[in-house]
Design an enzyme around this catalytic site. Structure first.
Site, PDB file in Angstrom:
ATOM      1  CB  THR A 184     -17.520 -45.999  -8.560  1.00 38.54           C
ATOM      2  OG1 THR A 184     -17.191 -45.947  -9.994  1.00 38.54           O
ATOM      3  CG2 THR A 184     -16.261 -46.115  -7.899  1.00 38.54           C
ATOM      4  CG  ASP A 185     -22.677 -44.649  -6.268  1.00 38.10           C
ATOM      5  OD1 ASP A 185     -22.488 -43.761  -5.345  1.00 38.10           O
ATOM      6  OD2 ASP A 185     -22.841 -45.740  -6.199  1.00 38.10           O
ATOM      7  CG  HIS A 213     -14.396 -57.778  -0.420  1.00 39.59           C
ATOM      8  ND1 HIS A 213     -13.735 -57.195   0.132  1.00 39.59           N
ATOM      9  CD2 HIS A 213     -14.818 -57.001  -1.642  1.00 39.59           C
ATOM     10  CE1 HIS A 213     -13.543 -55.899  -0.108  1.00 39.59           C
ATOM     11  NE2 HIS A 213     -14.359 -55.904  -1.418  1.00 39.59           N
ATOM     12  CG  ASP A 218     -16.630 -54.335  -6.201  1.00 38.05           C
ATOM     13  OD1 ASP A 218     -15.583 -54.762  -5.885  1.00 38.05           O
ATOM     14  OD2 ASP A 218     -17.581 -53.625  -5.785  1.00 38.05           O
ATOM     15  CG  ASP A 246     -11.467 -53.401  -3.169  1.00 37.63           C
ATOM     16  OD1 ASP A 246     -12.596 -52.647  -3.476  1.00 37.63           O
ATOM     17  OD2 ASP A 246     -11.703 -54.624  -2.927  1.00 37.63           O
ATOM     18  CG  ASP A 257     -14.352 -48.618 -19.997  1.00 36.98           C
ATOM     19  OD1 ASP A 257     -14.516 -47.470 -20.550  1.00 36.98           O
ATOM     20  OD2 ASP A 257     -15.057 -49.166 -19.272  1.00 36.98           O
ATOM     21  N   GLY A 258     -14.092 -51.529 -18.168  1.00 38.69           N
ATOM     22  CA  GLY A 258     -14.958 -52.726 -18.201  1.00 38.69           C
ATOM     23  C   GLY A 258     -16.055 -52.864 -19.434  1.00 38.69           C
ATOM     24  CD  GLN A 282     -11.659 -43.321  -9.333  1.00 38.37           C
ATOM     25  OE1 GLN A 282     -13.092 -43.580  -9.066  1.00 38.37           O
ATOM     26  NE2 GLN A 282     -10.970 -44.445  -9.592  1.00 38.37           N
TER      27      GLN A 282
HETATM   28  N1  SAM Z   1     -17.282 -52.307  -3.480  1.00 33.20           N
HETATM   29  C1  SAM Z   1     -17.221 -50.935  -3.812  1.00 33.20           C
HETATM   30  C2  SAM Z   1     -18.642 -50.412  -3.696  1.00 33.20           C
HETATM   31  O1  SAM Z   1     -19.692 -50.959  -3.910  1.00 33.20           O
HETATM   32  O2  SAM Z   1     -18.874 -49.029  -3.770  1.00 33.20           O
HETATM   33  C3  SAM Z   1     -16.567 -50.599  -5.023  1.00 33.20           C
HETATM   34  C4  SAM Z   1     -15.201 -50.950  -4.967  1.00 33.20           C
HETATM   35  S1  SAM Z   1     -14.152 -50.894  -6.309  1.00 33.20           S
HETATM   36  C5  SAM Z   1     -13.000 -49.735  -5.386  1.00 33.20           C
HETATM   37  C6  SAM Z   1     -15.044 -49.902  -7.539  1.00 33.20           C
HETATM   38  C7  SAM Z   1     -14.024 -49.807  -8.777  1.00 33.20           C
HETATM   39  O3  SAM Z   1     -14.900 -49.478  -9.856  1.00 33.20           O
HETATM   40  C8  SAM Z   1     -13.132 -48.401  -8.802  1.00 33.20           C
HETATM   41  O4  SAM Z   1     -12.123 -48.663  -8.387  1.00 33.20           O
HETATM   42  C9  SAM Z   1     -13.424 -47.695 -10.064  1.00 33.20           C
HETATM   43  O5  SAM Z   1     -12.096 -47.313 -10.763  1.00 33.20           O
HETATM   44  C10 SAM Z   1     -13.786 -48.921 -10.905  1.00 33.20           C
HETATM   45  N2  SAM Z   1     -14.507 -48.744 -12.012  1.00 33.20           N
HETATM   46  C11 SAM Z   1     -15.568 -47.721 -12.255  1.00 33.20           C
HETATM   47  N3  SAM Z   1     -15.808 -47.603 -13.625  1.00 33.20           N
HETATM   48  C12 SAM Z   1     -15.220 -48.858 -14.278  1.00 33.20           C
HETATM   49  C13 SAM Z   1     -15.213 -49.195 -15.550  1.00 33.20           C
HETATM   50  N4  SAM Z   1     -16.016 -48.529 -16.542  1.00 33.20           N
HETATM   51  N5  SAM Z   1     -14.349 -50.106 -15.886  1.00 33.20           N
HETATM   52  C14 SAM Z   1     -13.459 -50.688 -14.703  1.00 33.20           C
HETATM   53  N6  SAM Z   1     -13.615 -50.256 -13.420  1.00 33.20           N
HETATM   54  C15 SAM Z   1     -14.187 -49.236 -13.182  1.00 33.20           C
END
Ligand code: SAM
Length: 288
Positions: free
Chosen positions: A164-165, A69, A162, A93, A144-145, A38
């Site tokens: 992204t969309d 948090h 926690d 973060d 990857d979660g 991204q």
């Molecule tokens: N608190 C923020 C919000 O509600 O928008 C999000 C915080 S954090 C920065 C979101 C993280 O989810 C991103 O760093 C992204 O890389 C991570 N992410 C997205 N898909 C993921 C996955 N499949 N496995 C692990 N992390 C993932």
């Protein structure tokens, strides 16, 4: 679905079918890079201090990160009777990890963040948020979660989503199959938490998210906390568990939390007790 515009003087995010926009005046762009996953930008803004954007969307700001948090960390920590192992999926973060490490009984915290560049950029520009990552109990796992969740059964006492969309590499974190794996990875008193958008705009159909959770968990509740950087500020969160109610305090933690809450900016036990008493619109949109 949001669309953002990063100009010289203003950052704007358009949402609610691009009929609403929120703008923040920029002092400077502190960092910009394209990671494997991204676009990562860090802005210095007049109103929020530093602001992290991922693919142009607001993620974390100095001004309001503590709300998100603290509720994600201290609500489950005050409820679980024997909190040992915690999993955070996303959360690069570091802000949620920072809150969990304040609880000495926790033995292990896995942070599974797919994009390690988010962690590294956050270390540079959000050092307070990432201050918990050096705790010896923390395992930072750039994975990857969606896959990681399948590797543990009956192990984690709390799992926080926690991410992204629900798009692209994050979409797999919002499926019924994923919630099933989360349930299996949780111990008998397991608790899962996730953010669940703005119930007034309700752009994503929040009820279906809560219905999915109710198909899996016996206890599904919701609460709200203001997030200046998210669409419409009125933000909601889901609490789901295998049986523990969200206001069933672990009595033995009350003395500890009576001291800790004095150092927190949002969370305190009085707020926690009232947080799950919902307004009519919040009840009807979430079904809680
Ligand atoms: N608190 C923020 C919000 O509600 O928008 C999000 C915080 S954090 C920065 C979101 C993280 O989810 C991103 O760093 C992204 O890389 C991570 N992410 C997205 N898909 C993921 C996955 N499949 N496995 C692990 N992390 C993932």
């Amino acid at each position: 679905m949001t669309e953002s515009i990063l100009g010289n003087e203003w950052y704007s995010e358009r949402y609610f079918f691009k009929n609403v926009a929120t703008s923040f005046k920029i002092k400077s762009v502190l960092h910009s890079e394209q990671s494997k996953y991204q676009k990562i930008d860090v802005l210095d803004t007049f109103a929020l201090g530093r602001l992290l954007l991922l693919d142009g969307k607001t993620m974390v700001s100095d001004k309001d990160e503590f709300v998100y948090h603290e509720v994600m960390g201290h609500i489950p920590a005050m409820i679980h009777p024997k909190l040992k192992n915690v999993l955070i999926i996303g959360g690069g973060d570091g802000g949620i990890v920072r809150e969990f490490v304040k609880h000495p009984e926790i033995e292990r915290i896995d942070l599974v963040e797919i994009d390690e560049r988010v962690i590294e950029v956050s270390k540079t520009f959000f050092p307070d948020c990432t201050s918990g990552l050096t705790d010896p109990r923390v395992n930072v796992l750039p994975q990857d979660g969606v896959e990681y969740i399948k590797t543990h059964k009956n192990f984690f006492d709390v799992i926080i989503i926690d991410s992204t969309d629900p798009e692209d590499f994050a979409a797999g974190l919002f499926t019924q199959e994923f919630y099933h794996h989360v349930y299996e990875a949780l111990t008998e008193n397991g608790i899962m938490m996730a953010q669940t958008e703005n119930p007034l705009y309700d752009e994503y159909g929040i009820k279906s998210f809560y219905d999915n959770l109710r198909n899996v968990y016996p206890v599904v509740k919701s609460f709200t906390g203001p997030m200046l950087i998210y669409p419409g500020v009125f933000w909601t969160f889901a609490y789901a568990s295998k049986g523990l109610l969200p206001t069933q305090f672990n009595e033995s933690k009350i003395p500890f939390m009576s001291m800790l809450e004095k150092k927190l900016k949002w969370y305190n036990m009085d707020w926690h007790k009232g947080a799950f008493n919902l307004s009519n619109i919040h009840k009807s949109v979430t079904g809680c």
